[in-house]
Design a protein around this motif. Structure first.
Motif, PDB file in Angstrom:
ATOM      1  N   ASN A  56     -13.734  -3.123   2.269  1.00  0.00           N
ATOM      2  CA  ASN A  56     -12.376  -3.654   2.334  1.00  0.00           C
ATOM      3  C   ASN A  56     -11.896  -4.233   1.007  1.00  0.00           C
ATOM      4  N   THR A  57     -12.661  -4.010  -0.060  1.00  0.00           N
ATOM      5  CA  THR A  57     -12.208  -4.438  -1.382  1.00  0.00           C
ATOM      6  C   THR A  57     -11.605  -3.270  -2.169  1.00  0.00           C
ATOM      7  N   ARG A  58     -11.503  -2.119  -1.552  1.00  0.00           N
ATOM      8  CA  ARG A  58     -10.953  -0.963  -2.256  1.00  0.00           C
ATOM      9  C   ARG A  58      -9.504  -1.218  -2.682  1.00  0.00           C
ATOM     10  N   VAL A  59      -9.132  -0.667  -3.821  1.00  0.00           N
ATOM     11  CA  VAL A  59      -7.748  -0.739  -4.293  1.00  0.00           C
ATOM     12  C   VAL A  59      -6.913   0.206  -3.423  1.00  0.00           C
ATOM     13  N   LYS A 110     -11.099   4.999  11.403  1.00  0.00           N
ATOM     14  CA  LYS A 110     -10.387   3.773  11.084  1.00  0.00           C
ATOM     15  C   LYS A 110      -9.721   3.229  12.339  1.00  0.00           C
ATOM     16  N   PRO A 111      -9.320   1.978  12.332  1.00  0.00           N
ATOM     17  CA  PRO A 111      -8.636   1.410  13.497  1.00  0.00           C
ATOM     18  C   PRO A 111      -7.184   1.858  13.533  1.00  0.00           C
ATOM     19  N   SER A 112      -6.610   1.894  14.728  1.00  0.00           N
ATOM     20  CA  SER A 112      -5.221   2.342  14.844  1.00  0.00           C
ATOM     21  C   SER A 112      -4.246   1.265  14.404  1.00  0.00           C
ATOM     22  N   VAL A 113      -4.692   0.015  14.341  1.00  0.00           N
ATOM     23  CA  VAL A 113      -3.887  -1.073  13.780  1.00  0.00           C
ATOM     24  C   VAL A 113      -4.579  -1.528  12.514  1.00  0.00           C
ATOM     25  N   SER A 114      -3.991  -1.199  11.383  1.00  0.00           N
ATOM     26  CA  SER A 114      -4.643  -1.495  10.112  1.00  0.00           C
ATOM     27  C   SER A 114      -3.646  -1.338   8.986  1.00  0.00           C
ATOM     28  N   ALA A 115      -3.994  -1.884   7.825  1.00  0.00           N
ATOM     29  CA  ALA A 115      -3.189  -1.714   6.619  1.00  0.00           C
ATOM     30  C   ALA A 115      -4.126  -1.730   5.427  1.00  0.00           C
ATOM     31  N   GLY A 116      -3.744  -0.992   4.388  1.00  0.00           N
ATOM     32  CA  GLY A 116      -4.529  -1.005   3.164  1.00  0.00           C
ATOM     33  C   GLY A 116      -5.928  -0.439   3.304  1.00  0.00           C
ATOM     34  N   ALA A 117      -6.113   0.512   4.227  1.00  0.00           N
ATOM     35  CA  ALA A 117      -7.412   1.166   4.453  1.00  0.00           C
ATOM     36  C   ALA A 117      -8.498   0.188   4.894  1.00  0.00           C
ATOM     37  N   ARG A 118      -8.109  -0.922   5.509  1.00  0.00           N
ATOM     38  CA  ARG A 118      -9.111  -1.889   5.990  1.00  0.00           C
ATOM     39  C   ARG A 118      -9.914  -1.294   7.139  1.00  0.00           C
ATOM     40  N   ASN A 119     -11.213  -1.579   7.136  1.00  0.00           N
ATOM     41  CA  ASN A 119     -12.143  -1.145   8.181  1.00  0.00           C
ATOM     42  C   ASN A 119     -12.118   0.363   8.377  1.00  0.00           C
ATOM     43  N   SER A 120     -11.904   1.084   7.262  1.00  0.00           N
ATOM     44  CA  SER A 120     -11.885   2.545   7.289  1.00  0.00           C
ATOM     45  C   SER A 120     -13.040   3.085   6.470  1.00  0.00           C
TER      46      SER A 120
END
Length: 289
Positions: free
Chosen positions: A207-210, A131-141
């Motif tokens: 990126n649509t994961r809850v 995952k990226p080190s700058v992220s929120a809500g598991a985006r791009n993970s």
């Protein structure tokens, strides 16, 4: 300290639409005699200096506009009291802070950071998370099996192409027992919630994961509270930061069943206040600012 007469909760267009607790908190603050309102952090016409305190609440687009957001935080902190403080916001905006916590002896998920330009070679055994080190809500993970190392390396390269530093972590099998979110208000433990795993399949960025599936209340044990407090103490020591208005410490269990820090959420976390009866405690913490 005297009760702040004018308090603004900073949000954004997305937060206004999705933050169900925002109107609840404003109403509760007004009932306590606080002149409370919400304002978008990027509203160029808003007078931040006229506020007694600014509380970052649901600025949920900040990861996509990080330099702009950090510049805003610095400007606001120069003219009024910002919660969390601008230096804490800057530190917490990039998850490379996990390396600092680990160096301070705080149990954390083992994490390797791969910056753009560094070799992309994933030799870790077992399942991993990228995952990226700058992220929120598991985006791009995403989660990868050993047979999917090629896809995992392609994921790292994709993050690098976007200018992001990649994080590589082992996938914790005990995550099926739930990720714990311990919430602190005014420096004191308030409540905790437990959620189910987010990365339930492998080899796929979705990126649509809850972000908070199967959320339930949680009673943390002594070990979980100790690790959470150790993380906040390490922050206070390293950044000379006093008790924060709010903090959320996300924990998971390692293979031995011991709690480790997944993330330290100090900028705009969901605090699960209405679900856990924490609205009054939040308002009380704000009135003490």
């Amino acid at each position: 300290m005297a009760t702040a007469r004018r308090v603004v909760l900073a949000t954004d267009a997305f937060g206004r639409a999705r933050d169900a607790e925002l109107p609840v908190l404003i109403a509760a603050l007004r009932e306590r005699g606080v002149d409370a309102a919400a304002a978008d952090w990027d509203d160029a016409g808003f007078d931040w200096a006229a506020q007694d305190a600014v509380v970052i609440r649901s600025t949920w687009d900040y990861t996509e506009r990080l330099p702009e957001f950090l510049a805003w935080a610095s400007r606001v902190a120069a003219v009024t009291a910002l919660h969390s403080p601008a230096e804490v916001v800057r530190w917490n905006s990039d998850k490379t802070y996990l390396a600092e916590l680990a160096a301070a002896g705080v149990p954390t998920v083992p994490t390797r950071f791969i910056a753009p330009g560094e070799p992309v070679e994933l030799t870790e055994g077992g399942e991993i998370v990228v995952k990226p080190s700058v992220s929120a809500g598991a985006r791009n993970s995403a989660r990868y099996t050993p047979a999917q190392r090629g896809a995992a390396e392609a994921h790292v390269r994709m993050l690098h192409e976007g200018g992001a530093t990649a994080m590589v972590q082992p996938y914790l099998e005990r995550i099926v027992d739930g990720e714990r979110a311990l919430v602190f208000l005014g420096g004191e433990f308030s409540h905790a919630m437990r959620k189910g795993p987010v990365l339930t399949d492998t080899g796929r960025v979705d990126n649509t994961r809850v972000p908070h599936p199967d959320l339930v209340g949680h009673a943390p044990d002594a070990a979980e509270l100790a690790v959470a407090r150790a993380a906040l103490t390490a922050l206070a020591t390293a950044r000379a930061a006093g008790p924060l208005l709010y903090a959320r410490v996300d924990l998971a269990l390692d293979a031995a069943g011991s709690p480790v820090v997944m993330e330290l959420e100090l900028i705009e976390p969901n605090l699960f206040l209405t679900a856990a009866g924490g609205v009054d405690r939040f308002v009380e913490a704000v009135t003490r600012l």
